[in-house]
Design a protein around this motif. Sequence first.
Motif, PDB file in Angstrom:
ATOM      1  N   SER A 154     -16.396 -24.405 -30.690  1.00 12.56           N
ATOM      2  CA  SER A 154     -15.427 -24.083 -31.742  1.00 12.56           C
ATOM      3  C   SER A 154     -15.162 -25.279 -32.645  1.00 12.56           C
ATOM      4  O   SER A 154     -15.130 -25.144 -33.872  1.00 12.56           O
ATOM      5  CB  SER A 154     -14.107 -23.626 -31.123  1.00 12.56           C
ATOM      6  OG  SER A 154     -14.274 -22.458 -30.375  1.00 12.56           O
ATOM      7  N   HIS A 205      -6.887 -22.996 -31.040  1.00 12.29           N
ATOM      8  CA  HIS A 205      -7.808 -21.981 -31.554  1.00 12.29           C
ATOM      9  C   HIS A 205      -7.146 -21.119 -32.632  1.00 12.29           C
ATOM     10  O   HIS A 205      -7.752 -20.822 -33.660  1.00 12.29           O
ATOM     11  CB  HIS A 205      -8.324 -21.092 -30.419  1.00 12.29           C
ATOM     12  CG  HIS A 205      -9.320 -21.766 -29.528  1.00 12.29           C
ATOM     13  ND1 HIS A 205     -10.608 -22.060 -29.931  1.00 12.29           N
ATOM     14  CD2 HIS A 205      -9.227 -22.193 -28.249  1.00 12.29           C
ATOM     15  CE1 HIS A 205     -11.256 -22.640 -28.938  1.00 12.29           C
ATOM     16  NE2 HIS A 205     -10.446 -22.732 -27.903  1.00 12.29           N
ATOM     17  N   SER A 223     -15.875 -17.725 -31.607  1.00  4.06           N
ATOM     18  CA  SER A 223     -15.658 -18.765 -30.593  1.00  4.06           C
ATOM     19  C   SER A 223     -14.171 -19.027 -30.401  1.00  4.06           C
ATOM     20  O   SER A 223     -13.714 -19.263 -29.272  1.00  4.06           O
ATOM     21  CB  SER A 223     -16.408 -20.047 -30.942  1.00  4.06           C
ATOM     22  OG  SER A 223     -15.962 -20.581 -32.167  1.00  4.06           O
ATOM     23  N   ASN A 224     -13.380 -18.962 -31.460  1.00 10.72           N
ATOM     24  CA  ASN A 224     -11.938 -19.123 -31.307  1.00 10.72           C
ATOM     25  C   ASN A 224     -11.348 -17.953 -30.527  1.00 10.72           C
ATOM     26  O   ASN A 224     -10.476 -18.128 -29.685  1.00 10.72           O
ATOM     27  CB  ASN A 224     -11.252 -19.263 -32.670  1.00 10.72           C
ATOM     28  CG  ASN A 224     -11.453 -20.627 -33.271  1.00 10.72           C
ATOM     29  OD1 ASN A 224     -11.449 -21.635 -32.579  1.00 10.72           O
ATOM     30  ND2 ASN A 224     -11.653 -20.672 -34.576  1.00 10.72           N
ATOM     31  N   GLN A 264     -17.037 -26.179 -35.818  1.00 11.80           N
ATOM     32  CA  GLN A 264     -16.857 -25.368 -37.008  1.00 11.80           C
ATOM     33  C   GLN A 264     -15.448 -25.483 -37.588  1.00 11.80           C
ATOM     34  O   GLN A 264     -15.142 -24.833 -38.581  1.00 11.80           O
ATOM     35  CB  GLN A 264     -17.163 -23.904 -36.673  1.00 11.80           C
ATOM     36  CG  GLN A 264     -18.581 -23.719 -36.176  1.00 11.80           C
ATOM     37  CD  GLN A 264     -18.862 -22.299 -35.781  1.00 11.80           C
ATOM     38  OE1 GLN A 264     -18.493 -21.376 -36.476  1.00 11.80           O
ATOM     39  NE2 GLN A 264     -19.521 -22.117 -34.650  1.00 11.80           N
ATOM     40  N   TRP A 265     -14.606 -26.282 -36.964  1.00 14.59           N
ATOM     41  CA  TRP A 265     -13.244 -26.437 -37.466  1.00 14.59           C
ATOM     42  C   TRP A 265     -13.257 -27.322 -38.705  1.00 14.59           C
ATOM     43  O   TRP A 265     -14.143 -28.160 -38.882  1.00 14.59           O
ATOM     44  CB  TRP A 265     -12.341 -27.016 -36.393  1.00 14.59           C
ATOM     45  CG  TRP A 265     -12.032 -26.044 -35.289  1.00 14.59           C
ATOM     46  CD1 TRP A 265     -12.380 -24.730 -35.220  1.00 14.59           C
ATOM     47  CD2 TRP A 265     -11.328 -26.325 -34.077  1.00 14.59           C
ATOM     48  NE1 TRP A 265     -11.933 -24.173 -34.048  1.00 14.59           N
ATOM     49  CE2 TRP A 265     -11.283 -25.130 -33.329  1.00 14.59           C
ATOM     50  CE3 TRP A 265     -10.727 -27.456 -33.555  1.00 14.59           C
ATOM     51  CZ2 TRP A 265     -10.651 -25.044 -32.088  1.00 14.59           C
ATOM     52  CZ3 TRP A 265     -10.106 -27.373 -32.327  1.00 14.59           C
ATOM     53  CH2 TRP A 265     -10.065 -26.185 -31.607  1.00 14.59           C
ATOM     54  N   GLY A 310     -12.146 -18.502 -26.958  1.00 15.80           N
ATOM     55  CA  GLY A 310     -11.267 -19.554 -26.437  1.00 15.80           C
ATOM     56  C   GLY A 310      -9.874 -19.046 -26.128  1.00 15.80           C
ATOM     57  O   GLY A 310      -9.289 -19.386 -25.094  1.00 15.80           O
ATOM     58  N   ASN A 364      -8.247 -20.917 -36.599  1.00 15.09           N
ATOM     59  CA  ASN A 364      -8.553 -19.637 -37.247  1.00 15.09           C
ATOM     60  C   ASN A 364      -7.672 -19.423 -38.469  1.00 15.09           C
ATOM     61  O   ASN A 364      -8.140 -19.011 -39.520  1.00 15.09           O
ATOM     62  CB  ASN A 364      -8.363 -18.475 -36.270  1.00 15.09           C
ATOM     63  CG  ASN A 364      -9.669 -17.888 -35.814  1.00 15.09           C
ATOM     64  OD1 ASN A 364     -10.737 -18.333 -36.203  1.00 15.09           O
ATOM     65  ND2 ASN A 364      -9.582 -16.886 -34.974  1.00 15.09           N
ATOM     66  N   ALA A 415     -17.167 -19.073 -36.069  1.00 16.18           N
ATOM     67  CA  ALA A 415     -15.918 -19.760 -35.743  1.00 16.18           C
ATOM     68  C   ALA A 415     -14.888 -18.777 -35.235  1.00 16.18           C
ATOM     69  O   ALA A 415     -14.176 -19.045 -34.262  1.00 16.18           O
ATOM     70  CB  ALA A 415     -15.396 -20.510 -36.967  1.00 16.18           C
ATOM     71  N   GLN A 416     -14.798 -17.616 -35.870  1.00  8.84           N
ATOM     72  CA  GLN A 416     -13.819 -16.624 -35.450  1.00  8.84           C
ATOM     73  C   GLN A 416     -14.122 -16.135 -34.038  1.00  8.84           C
ATOM     74  O   GLN A 416     -13.217 -15.993 -33.216  1.00  8.84           O
ATOM     75  CB  GLN A 416     -13.796 -15.454 -36.426  1.00  8.84           C
ATOM     76  CG  GLN A 416     -12.723 -14.439 -36.111  1.00  8.84           C
ATOM     77  CD  GLN A 416     -12.660 -13.314 -37.120  1.00  8.84           C
ATOM     78  OE1 GLN A 416     -13.509 -13.217 -38.007  1.00  8.84           O
ATOM     79  NE2 GLN A 416     -11.675 -12.475 -36.995  1.00  8.84           N
TER      80      GLN A 416
END
Length: 129
Positions: free
Chosen positions: A66, A118, A15-16, A69-70, A19, A122, A12-13
Amino acid sequence: MQKTSSMKPVSAQASNGIGIGLSAACILHCLGTPLLIAALPGLTWLAGEWVHISLAIAAAFILVLSMRQWPRSPLGTQIRILGIVSVAGLFLAALAGVSERAEQIMTIISAIGLSLAHLTANFQRWHGG
């Protein structure tokens, strides 16, 4: 015998972060391309619509990766809506046929919204909010 995949999912980190980087690339493209073309006329290809569409497609792809996974919460839903609206704004700016200035403004606002989505995801992930 179990098959294992050698491909690991993007965190997640990561992909953010990607982004946010793409959003920054959109803003730099909008603000920097006219200056680059003025200085180096051979770079007119940077102003092509295919560049705008390519950046919007890449932003949409990273957003989908992203968002999976949020957090699943009311705030997570609001972050998803902000991301989707922002990516739609990138496509609208690229395809609407508006003036160059309007396209720049729309793209910058959309890229900022996408970065905020994003960043907020995060932040929520790290701080458990």
